[in-house]
Design a protein around this motif. Structure first.
Motif, PDB file in Angstrom:
ATOM      1  N   ALA A  97       0.666  -1.321  -0.190  1.00  0.00           N
ATOM      2  CA  ALA A  97      -0.490  -0.533   0.073  1.00  0.00           C
ATOM      3  C   ALA A  97       0.844   1.243  -0.165  1.00  0.00           C
ATOM      4  N   LEU A  98       1.861   1.250   0.359  1.00  0.00           N
ATOM      5  CA  LEU A  98       3.312   2.139   0.965  1.00  0.00           C
ATOM      6  C   LEU A  98       3.897   1.730  -0.134  1.00  0.00           C
ATOM      7  N   THR A  99       4.442   1.387  -0.514  1.00  0.00           N
ATOM      8  CA  THR A  99       5.888   1.104  -1.103  1.00  0.00           C
ATOM      9  C   THR A  99       6.279   1.597  -2.658  1.00  0.00           C
ATOM     10  N   GLY A 100       5.134   2.772  -3.117  1.00  0.00           N
ATOM     11  CA  GLY A 100       5.734   2.899  -4.602  1.00  0.00           C
ATOM     12  C   GLY A 100       6.381   3.948  -4.197  1.00  0.00           C
ATOM     13  N   PRO A 101       6.183   4.973  -3.831  1.00  0.00           N
ATOM     14  CA  PRO A 101       7.280   6.207  -4.001  1.00  0.00           C
ATOM     15  C   PRO A 101       8.873   5.646  -3.065  1.00  0.00           C
ATOM     16  N   ARG A 102       9.085   4.289  -2.804  1.00  0.00           N
ATOM     17  CA  ARG A 102      10.743   3.645  -2.248  1.00  0.00           C
ATOM     18  C   ARG A 102      10.851   2.665  -3.868  1.00  0.00           C
ATOM     19  N   ASP A 103       9.627   2.380  -4.380  1.00  0.00           N
ATOM     20  CA  ASP A 103      10.381   2.078  -5.258  1.00  0.00           C
ATOM     21  C   ASP A 103      10.315   2.615  -6.530  1.00  0.00           C
ATOM     22  N   GLY A 104      10.308   3.850  -6.549  1.00  0.00           N
ATOM     23  CA  GLY A 104      10.158   4.838  -7.439  1.00  0.00           C
ATOM     24  C   GLY A 104      11.641   5.465  -7.232  1.00  0.00           C
ATOM     25  N   ALA A 105      12.161   5.830  -6.211  1.00  0.00           N
ATOM     26  CA  ALA A 105      12.962   6.403  -5.264  1.00  0.00           C
ATOM     27  C   ALA A 105      14.508   5.485  -6.177  1.00  0.00           C
ATOM     28  N   ARG A 106      14.098   3.932  -6.027  1.00  0.00           N
ATOM     29  CA  ARG A 106      15.416   2.742  -6.016  1.00  0.00           C
ATOM     30  C   ARG A 106      15.578   3.238  -7.666  1.00  0.00           C
ATOM     31  N   ALA A 107      14.616   3.477  -8.138  1.00  0.00           N
ATOM     32  CA  ALA A 107      14.280   3.398  -9.827  1.00  0.00           C
ATOM     33  C   ALA A 107      15.681   4.429 -10.318  1.00  0.00           C
ATOM     34  N   TYR A 108      14.632   5.155  -9.838  1.00  0.00           N
ATOM     35  CA  TYR A 108      15.916   6.121 -10.029  1.00  0.00           C
ATOM     36  C   TYR A 108      17.501   6.556  -9.536  1.00  0.00           C
TER      37      TYR A 108
END
Length: 433
Positions: free
Chosen positions: A67-78
């Motif tokens: 539910a709350l992992t989207g920002p983490r995954d986007g930052a990791r990808a960057y």
């Protein structure tokens, strides 16, 4: 006067209310889950010692996984893409993540682990259900860049820089201005102006936090001249069919809510069963993802009336170069708006750090000078203009802009106009978090 990004009390406070609602009904453990510390492996850098950053996420929590992992995954990808290009002027970004389990105890443990033991230079894209460790981050002077404001921490403490910016003094005392935060009515103004909507319903649970947020939405709607229909259901035994029937009888144009996703889906299924349609069911940035097709599979009428508002560019706008770069880096993974905002947070930190390397030296103070500069930040057009002002008094009105999209079967989320042009000068209404 240049336009600001859309104020986010609607999306951010809604999420905070929903999370708080579930937290009070679910006991949080006092120790971290087994996956609490997830250190990302790194390779030996070629241009100097790695620059270590931390990401705190309530990846496991009472509201469920992912539910709350989207920002983490986007930052990791960057950061992965940045490292693949040689890093930050030859320095590899070393990412360490910590799952706080959605509890205050876990959050404090994550802050201690990353700040005191791992000595991260900065935190990026924090997404914490209970940011209990925020005072410790502020005391340590660690920049927290581009976090999601699920709690009032980003309008309270210095050194914390939420993804949507802030005008509050942020001295570490009460949040906002003596405990009061402010948000605009741009969402309601947009639907009245663009869709001719005049009657809006707000559905909430008979629970204090849910009801409080519903009152805030209703106040904003009334300030824009709407006829407001207040609907409340029992949290334990909600009668959504009765609500759906009333929405039909009251000829509602817009539908807002202060409920969790499960409640929204059940309401939509009740509307589907009774053949109830509204012009727009307005949701928030947390639900701006491809998963809505699955969530609302049994309520196609509601699915095709879903609209979303926010302060970042639609992640499906592949014609925009910055969005296209994000999408390419994410590969075949399902996409969400929170991933895009996490990507923008990592870009923001990187741009700040790079500005320091171009000058004297990379220090936390230098990074914060970039974050506090008067020029707004847009992450190459992914964000509406973000800035931090430290105003002594809250503004009465503000010229704000808004990102709007609607769901269309076969096309997904379709942007409605250019977000930098969806602007209006609107009143700022106070509320207590």
């Amino acid at each position: 006067m240049s336009p600001f990004r859309a104020a986010e009390p609607g999306a951010a406070l809604l999420l905070a209310v929903l999370l708080a609602l579930l937290v009070v009904l679910t006991a949080c453990g006092s120790r971290l889950p087994e996956r609490a510390f997830e250190t990302r492996p790194t390779a030996t850098p070629s241009g100097g010692e790695p620059l270590r950053v931390g990401i705190i996420t309530s990846a496991t929590s009472p509201i469920g996984g992912q539910a709350l992992t989207g920002p983490r995954d986007g930052a990791r990808a960057y950061f992965d893409a940045l490292n693949a290009r040689g890093g930050l002027d030859g320095r590899r970004i070393e990412v360490e993540t910590c799952d706080d389990g959605g509890s205050g105890v876990g959050n404090n443990a994550c802050v201690h682990r990353l700040v005191d033991e791992r000595h991260v230079f900065a935190l990026v894209a924090t997404t914490a259900l209970n940011y209990a460790g925020a005072p410790l981050v502020a005391k340590a002077g660690v920049p927290d860049v581009g976090g999601q404001p699920l709690t009032p921490a980003y309008d309270t403490y210095p050194h914390l820089y939420g993804i949507y910016g802030s005008s509050a003094p942020r001295t570490g005392g009460k949040p906002g201005w003596n405990g009061t935060l402010y948000g605009g009515t741009e969402v309601y103004r947009w639907f009245e102006r663009e869709k001719g909507a005049r009657t809006a319903a707000v559905v909430s649970y008979n629970q204090a936090a849910s009801a409080a947020y519903a009152r805030l939405v209703a106040d904003g709607l009334r300030a824009e001249g709407y006829r407001v229909v207040d609907e409340q259901v029992d949290f334990a035994l909600p009668n959504f069919r009765a609500v759906a029937a009333d929405l039909r009888d009251r000829h509602v144009d817009l539908l807002f809510d202060a409920m969790d996703t499960h409640g929204n889906v059940r309401l939509c299924e009740a509307m589907e069963a009774l053949g109830v349609r509204v012009d727009a069911k307005v949701t928030n940035v947390q639900n701006w993802s491809s998963s809505v097709a699955r969530d609302y599979a049994r309520a196609p009428g509601c699915l095709n009336s879903l609209w979303v508002t926010g302060a970042s560019r639609n992640h499906q706008d592949a014609d925009h170069p910055a969005v296209r770069e994000f999408r390419d880096a994410m590969g075949q993974r399902p996409l969400s708006q929170w991933q895009l905002e996490g990507w923008a947070a990592a870009m923001w930190f990187t741009d700040a750090a790079r500005s320091c390397l171009a000058g004297e030296e990379l220090t936390r103070g230098c990074v914060e000078e970039f974050l506090n500069r008067p020029e707004p930040y847009t992450a190459r057009g992914l964000l509406l203009p973000v800035r931090f002002e430290h105003l002594a008094r809250p503004p009465d009105t503000r010229h704000t802009c808004l990102s709007v999209a609607r769901w269309e079967d076969g096309r997904g989320w379709v942007a409605q106009g250019e977000m930098t042009e969806n602007c209006a000068t609107v009143p700022q209404l106070g509320y207590r978090p």
